[in-house]
Design an enzyme around this catalytic site. Structure first.
Site, PDB file in Angstrom:
ATOM      1  N   ASP A  95       2.914  -4.744   7.941  1.00 16.24           N
ATOM      2  CA  ASP A  95       1.722  -4.014   7.959  1.00 16.24           C
ATOM      3  C   ASP A  95       0.698  -4.722   8.062  1.00 16.24           C
ATOM      4  O   ASP A  95       0.309  -5.429   7.341  1.00 16.24           O
ATOM      5  CB  ASP A  95       1.784  -3.157   6.670  1.00 16.24           C
ATOM      6  N   CYS A 102      -4.821   2.490  -3.678  1.00 17.04           N
ATOM      7  CA  CYS A 102      -3.631   3.238  -2.982  1.00 17.04           C
ATOM      8  C   CYS A 102      -2.509   2.153  -3.081  1.00 17.04           C
ATOM      9  O   CYS A 102      -1.695   1.990  -2.072  1.00 17.04           O
ATOM     10  CB  CYS A 102      -3.929   3.495  -1.410  1.00 17.04           C
ATOM     11  N   GLN A 134      -4.709  -5.198   7.103  1.00 19.41           N
ATOM     12  CA  GLN A 134      -5.925  -5.789   6.438  1.00 19.41           C
ATOM     13  C   GLN A 134      -5.900  -7.262   7.597  1.00 19.41           C
ATOM     14  O   GLN A 134      -6.501  -8.145   6.913  1.00 19.41           O
ATOM     15  CB  GLN A 134      -5.361  -6.247   5.185  1.00 19.41           C
ATOM     16  N   LYS A 189     -10.237  -0.442  10.728  1.00 20.71           N
ATOM     17  CA  LYS A 189     -10.334  -1.807   9.854  1.00 20.71           C
ATOM     18  C   LYS A 189     -10.629  -3.120  10.479  1.00 20.71           C
ATOM     19  O   LYS A 189     -10.890  -4.024   9.980  1.00 20.71           O
ATOM     20  CB  LYS A 189      -8.958  -2.139   8.918  1.00 20.71           C
ATOM     21  N   HIS A 249       0.690  -1.293  -0.074  1.00 18.38           N
ATOM     22  CA  HIS A 249      -0.133   0.084   0.066  1.00 18.38           C
ATOM     23  C   HIS A 249       1.024   1.206   0.004  1.00 18.38           C
ATOM     24  O   HIS A 249       2.210   1.164   0.528  1.00 18.38           O
ATOM     25  CB  HIS A 249      -0.934   0.040   1.444  1.00 18.38           C
TER      26      HIS A 249
HETATM   27  N1  C6P Z   1      -6.161   0.511   2.982  1.00 15.59           N
HETATM   28  C1  C6P Z   1      -8.140   0.089   1.550  1.00 15.59           C
HETATM   29  O1  C6P Z   1      -9.225   0.416   0.938  1.00 15.59           O
HETATM   30  P1  C6P Z   1      -4.649   3.898   7.306  1.00 15.59           P
HETATM   31  O2  C6P Z   1      -5.299   4.847   6.405  1.00 15.59           O
HETATM   32  O3  C6P Z   1      -3.661   4.308   7.902  1.00 15.59           O
HETATM   33  O4  C6P Z   1      -5.859   3.394   8.210  1.00 15.59           O
HETATM   34  O5  C6P Z   1      -4.281   2.461   6.659  1.00 15.59           O
HETATM   35  C2  C6P Z   1      -3.576   2.537   5.436  1.00 15.59           C
HETATM   36  C3  C6P Z   1      -3.312   1.009   5.014  1.00 15.59           C
HETATM   37  C4  C6P Z   1      -1.959   0.581   5.215  1.00 15.59           C
HETATM   38  N2  C6P Z   1      -1.918  -0.560   4.706  1.00 15.59           N
HETATM   39  C5  C6P Z   1      -2.786  -1.481   4.101  1.00 15.59           C
HETATM   40  C6  C6P Z   1      -2.413  -2.812   3.519  1.00 15.59           C
HETATM   41  C7  C6P Z   1      -3.883  -0.993   3.961  1.00 15.59           C
HETATM   42  O6  C6P Z   1      -4.951  -1.624   3.268  1.00 15.59           O
HETATM   43  C8  C6P Z   1      -4.285   0.362   4.355  1.00 15.59           C
HETATM   44  C9  C6P Z   1      -5.706   1.268   4.119  1.00 15.59           C
HETATM   45  C10 C6P Z   1      -7.609   0.831   2.618  1.00 15.59           C
HETATM   46  O7  C6P Z   1      -7.469  -0.704   0.963  1.00 15.59           O
HETATM   47  C11 C6P Z   1      -7.799   2.315   2.416  1.00 15.59           C
HETATM   48  S1  C6P Z   1      -6.676   3.074   1.169  1.00 15.59           S
END
Ligand code: C6P
Length: 417
Positions: free
Chosen positions: A210, A374, A213, A236, A133
């Site tokens: 990370d 993203c 997910q 999430k 991401h």
């Molecule tokens: N992915 C998706 O629709 P934040 O925005 O900080 O809560 O998470 C960022 C992030 C980092 N790593 C991974 C693997 C992610 O999936 C995400 C967030 C969302 O897939 C929003 S772009």
């Protein structure tokens, strides 16, 4: 997601009951019952999480670590209890290893700027993968620009599986950190994180995972994984937005300089010299998201009450069912077909753009994400501008998959007309 043999797929009654815990799901959009399949972007919140935040503001609200009065002491207790709850959920050894941040993005930026930037120089390497991401790419590009370090990218194959042999080869003398997603948001691939950590640690290289997910979908045990850092977002995992977690081994946090300066992260301040607070507070400058932390703890209570293995098993069933159904759609191609997958189904249509599909699905009441998620380098790797992504959570059912497939037929009908 991999089936866990010892857990049976929960029956419909159980899932209907879980569904009832999420007030938002009962509504209609565009006159159709809402089918929410955008859980990768954010999950919905159970009533218990909404109530935990409400109760905090109704009865407890005060600033933490500052007041001698009752409310402040109570707020501090609840906030620190939330930290301990989160530590327990991911099996961290100590609550002090949990740093509250805004989300995964902030957690990774914290590690990049505090830990990695201060110990890398020109010619050193930062190792990520081709399925990351943007949150796990751009912070490292900042560090590279600041220090002269180089970003190295482990390739993935056509199924979206990490090339583990290439990873092993690329772990070199100059590798200073490995930063890899536990589960890919765009492809659903579950990475072999235990092996990734093992190989890195054998060479003395720290690893950041990370987990954005992963935490709501698979069991995470940071001690068993032995990773140095684990990042995730509350929103999430059925928790509130604006709260997230950086787990880091205590020894790492002790060695890291603070990232942001301000209130609460200090022990004493004069104009000449500042002494920093102990971990984890030295990384929590300013008034934190107290209600968010409490809400996140309630979300993890909710997950535990059902059981993460039960959730994984249910989602594995949905993944298998949805994969088969999407595969049968004419002119549709799945993007991300790794053997180890979480319940994320990304696909493209030969002649209809993902955004058009997303808009028509929305009019049918089906919420999916359409775009690059993203993860633009993933789109480039597969030679597509965007995908349609259906991502599942504990309250989704096979009926939701059927609704998606019916809505896809509608898409085809509109474009054929
Ligand atoms: N992915 C998706 O629709 P934040 O925005 O900080 O809560 O998470 C960022 C992030 C980092 N790593 C991974 C693997 C992610 O999936 C995400 C967030 C969302 O897939 C929003 S772009």
């Amino acid at each position: 997601m991999k089936m866990i043999e010892s857990f049976r797929i929960p029956d419909e009654t159980a899932v209907t009951q879980w569904r009832g815990d999420f007030p938002i799901l009962a509504q209609q959009v565009h006159g159709k019952p809402l089918v929410y399949l955008d859980n990768g972007a954010t999950t919905q919140k159970p009533a218990s999480v909404i109530e935990a935040e409400r109760a905090y503001y109704m009865r407890t609200n005060a600033n933490v670590h500052r007041g001698v009065h009752q409310l402040s002491q109570r707020a501090t207790e609840h906030y620190e209890a939330a930290r301990a709850r989160i530590a327990r959920f991911i099996n961290a050894k100590h609550p002090e290893e949990i740093v509250f941040v805004r989300g995964t993005t902030e957690a990774i930026n914290l590690v990049a700027q505090s830990d990695v930037r201060s110990r890398v120089g020109a010619g050193d390497e930062i190792l990520i993968s081709a399925m990351e991401h943007h949150s796990n790419i751009v912070p490292w590009q900042f560090v590279c620009a600041q220090t002269g370090a180089q970003l190295k990218v482990v390739p993935i194959d056509d199924t979206g599986t990490l090339d583990l042999a290439a990873y092993e080869r690329m772990l070199g003398e100059r590798t200073r950190i490995v930063a890899i997603s536990h589960i890919s948001n765009a492809l659903g691939t579950i990475n072999p994180v235990a092996r990734i950590v093992e190989l890195a640690r054998a060479r003395g290289v720290p690893v950041l995972l990370d987990g954005a997910q992963a935490v709501a979908h698979a069991r995470v045990d940071v001690q068993a994984l032995d990773c140095d850092f684990y990042a995730f977002s509350g929103h999430k995992a059925y928790g509130p937005t604006g709260i997230g977690v950086l787990y880091a081994k205590a020894s790492r946090l002790e060695a890291m300089p603070p990232w942001q300066g301000g209130g609460d992260m200090i022990r004493s301040v004069t104009f000449e010299k500042t002494e920093y607070n102990a971990i984890p507070w030295k990384f929590e400058a300013g008034t934190p998201n107290i209600a968010g932390a409490i809400g996140l703890a309630a979300a993890l209570d909710y997950i535990d009450a059902i059981g993460i293995d039960v959730i994984s098993t249910h989602e594995a069933d949905l993944l298998a069912y949805a994969t088969e159904a999407v595969r049968r759609l004419p002119q549709v191609r799945l993007i991300g077909t790794a053997r180890e997958k979480a319940a994320i189904v990304s696909f493209v249509h030969e002649s209809i753009h993902a955004h058009d599909i997303g808009s028509i699905l929305d009019h049918e009441g089906v919420a999916v994400r359409a775009g690059h998620h993203c993860a633009m380098p993933v789109m480039q790797r597969f030679g597509v501008p965007a995908t349609v992504r259906a991502s599942f959570a504990l309250y989704n059912t096979r009926d939701d998959v059927d609704a998606l497939i019916r809505a896809m037929a509608k898409v085809q009908e509109i474009f054929d007309a």
